[in-house]
Scaffold this active site. Structure first.
Site, PDB file in Angstrom:
ATOM      1  CB  SER A 158      -4.924 -20.755  24.422  1.00 43.05           C
ATOM      2  OG  SER A 158      -4.072 -19.714  24.005  1.00 43.05           O
ATOM      3  CB  SER A 217      -0.892   0.003   1.252  1.00 42.48           C
ATOM      4  OG  SER A 217      -1.273   1.321   1.569  1.00 42.48           O
ATOM      5  CE1 TYR A 249     -10.295 -25.372   9.293  1.00 43.32           C
ATOM      6  CE2 TYR A 249      -9.197 -24.231  11.078  1.00 43.32           C
ATOM      7  CZ  TYR A 249      -9.744 -24.227   9.815  1.00 43.32           C
ATOM      8  OH  TYR A 249      -9.728 -23.074   9.067  1.00 43.32           O
ATOM      9  CG  ASP A 283      16.291  -3.690   2.758  1.00 43.05           C
ATOM     10  OD1 ASP A 283      15.586  -3.621   3.793  1.00 43.05           O
ATOM     11  OD2 ASP A 283      16.289  -2.810   1.881  1.00 43.05           O
ATOM     12  CG  ASN A 300      -3.939 -18.275  15.590  1.00 39.35           C
ATOM     13  OD1 ASN A 300      -5.154 -18.357  15.465  1.00 39.35           O
ATOM     14  ND2 ASN A 300      -3.301 -17.110  15.661  1.00 39.35           N
ATOM     15  CE  LYS A 357      -5.667 -25.488   2.643  1.00 35.52           C
ATOM     16  NZ  LYS A 357      -5.338 -26.838   2.161  1.00 35.52           N
ATOM     17  CE  LYS A 364       1.561 -20.192  16.795  1.00 37.18           C
ATOM     18  NZ  LYS A 364       2.693 -20.565  17.662  1.00 37.18           N
TER      19      LYS A 364
END
Lengths: 336, 336
Positions: free
Chosen positions: A88, A38, A125, A182, A90, A58, A63
């Site tokens: 706890s 941006s 999941y 860089d 992701n 995903k 993670k």
């Protein structure tokens, strides 16, 4: 030089080979995440910024890379009893998803104060939730019991070479997408992400700068680097629920030797960065994910002569799992 | 067949050549926007969905493509007095930005009820705002006066071949990114976006299906197709502020002849789709931008035998300019 290079590859929990192996292992499962930019945000800090959007990975966070690499590294005989974790957030969702893809159970110990959307992700999941109290001791104790009951394999969220190698695949992608980078700015918590990113990036380009971004209220990495030993804090105070963990013995050596500096960030700066991510990038970013942008916009970075040559900066936007109501609350509190 | 093909290229306001020219003209200014996907969302409708994220375009919406093409198509002698528009939303911001890039002024007539973030975008990009009342007549009258005062060029938001050609570049990119796409779902308002997308896509692959998604409360395109003439509604009622315009004489022939069907969508479905975009895709999407997802999730699409062969569906997520507080309000109202 050759001796140095050998030392370099041997003394850490991952290296460019294990990271390239991880890339092969996870490539049919993980997304290659896009890089956004941006000109408006560039103008705020006078550099070119490249946002590596792991919020689109995903499970909504980086993670999944490490979890997928860990799960698909297991022998069948190990894997069949399932995996256990007491993260706890992701990592738990990512592990559940990777376990589902391998067709094995994932047992997840979740503290009662975990963010709702992260718990929902674990359920979505197919992870099996076991509730615990919020304190780390309670979580570890409950996890121990689950391990005994199931005979499953513990997959630590960061202090694990397979996890570090998986997270390192971010650098392989990013430096292929934007070769002129860089500098890379990476959130620091337990150090799995920054270790993987650093080991891969510095192997590809030894002169690349790696800066950690850490909340002031959970500054164990900055303190550790200052005194030369792992520091564990008695308590943490930050809205960045993903950045409250402490370095482990596998991640600390990388942070100590190869991370150029840790930039500390106030929660108010994180909230402002979340607002900019939403309004300008059009991306839902959780507090932990916005800390890199907050760091480059801070005067500690912008006015530091050591970083005046950082022109093309990769920012790892680590995750996007934030309840909309919580985001709205933060922004109201943060701006009023 | 040859005669057909000649007719095809001659009778509309844009064709594959003008669209490819537009792509060359805008390529150093516009982003190539990424395509996101989600297995979770795929599972909700039993198809593969590919989200072409124009919310990440400059200015936060696809409109920059057309505006940039229009502005850089102008002769110097035309351009120097500036451009004028009376769009309240994303077109105005996009035109302001493109004018700034060319170094010419943009005069934007804005109705007093325009969304705050869209007005902010116009200001951010240096557009000069002239306020008018909300009614179309007041906007048009004010614009006429500005045209007289400045000698500038009116750039219509959709009823303009240069605009249509610019929007068509979306299909060139999308079909290169995901060649297996067999269907594209596009929001319908004035018809500039769907005309460009359709002309490009059907030129590349004549068997591709193009479905419009239109709010039930602003269903002029569906009514127009049903009776075979342009319908203008006495009033519109939809939260999708970008989808309240009516087809023009340049866009209507494309919608009439080449768009396969218009799917009507309720505001409640749009709100649910915005929630899914935020929670699952991690993307800030305005109501107009979420309508494509809402359409594919509707039973009118899913259970329609005519579309059972639509397996790989491109969804144009047209814009992301939505105030966070407004989004939060919608979701609260929409879900409670």
């Amino acid at each position: 030089m050759e001796a140095d290079s050998q030392t370099f590859t041997r003394k850490y929990a991952a290296d460019i080979s294990s990271i390239k192996e991880a890339q092969q292992r996870i490539k049919s499962f993980a997304h290659i995440t896009p890089v956004l930019s941006s000109e408006t945000l560039d103008s705020f800090c006078g550099r070119k910024l490249y946002f590596k959007c792991e919020c689109f990975q995903k499970g909504g966070a980086f993670k999944f890379r490490g979890a997928c690499n860990a799960i698909f590294s297991l022998e069948d005989s190990q894997a069949e009893r399932g995996v256990v974790t007491h993260s706890s957030g992701n990592h738990a969702a990512a592990l559940s998803l990777a376990a589902k893809l391998r067709g094995i159970p994932a047992y997840v110990v979740v503290p009662k104060n975990a963010p709702k959307c992260k718990v929902e992700n674990v359920k979505r999941y197919g992870g099996q939730i076991i509730w615990s109290e919020a304190a780390v001791e309670s979580r570890e104790e409950t996890a121990k019991k689950v391990l005994q009951d199931t005979g499953g394999v513990l997959v630590h969220p960061y202090n694990d070479g397979r996890i570090i190698s998986g997270q390192g695949t971010i650098s392989l992608e990013l430096l292929e997408q934007i070769p002129q980078i860089d500098t890379i700015i990476v959130p620091v918590s337990g150090g799995g992400l920054i270790s993987g990113v650093t080991l891969a990036a510095k192997s590809i380009n030894p002169s690349i700068r790696i800066l950690g971004a850490e909340p002031k209220g959970a500054d164990d990495a900055a303190q550790s680097k200052a005194i030369g030993n792992i520091v564990r804090l008695a308590e943490t105070r930050t809205i960045a629920d993903g950045l409250r963990a402490f370095l482990g013995e596998l991640t600390w050596p990388v942070v100590r030797d190869l991370v150029d500096e840790i930039i500390l960030v106030e929660d108010t700066e994180i909230i402002e960065a979340m607002r900019l991510c939403y309004e300008i990038l059009k991306v839902a970013v959780e507090p932990s994910g916005a800390i890199g942008l907050a760091a480059v916009l801070s005067s500690r970075f912008k006015n530091n002569p050591a970083w005046k040559d950082c022109k093309n900066i990769g920012i790892v936007v680590s995750g996007g799992n934030v309840d909309l109501g919580v985001l709205w609350d933060y922004l109201n509190k943060g701006l009023l």
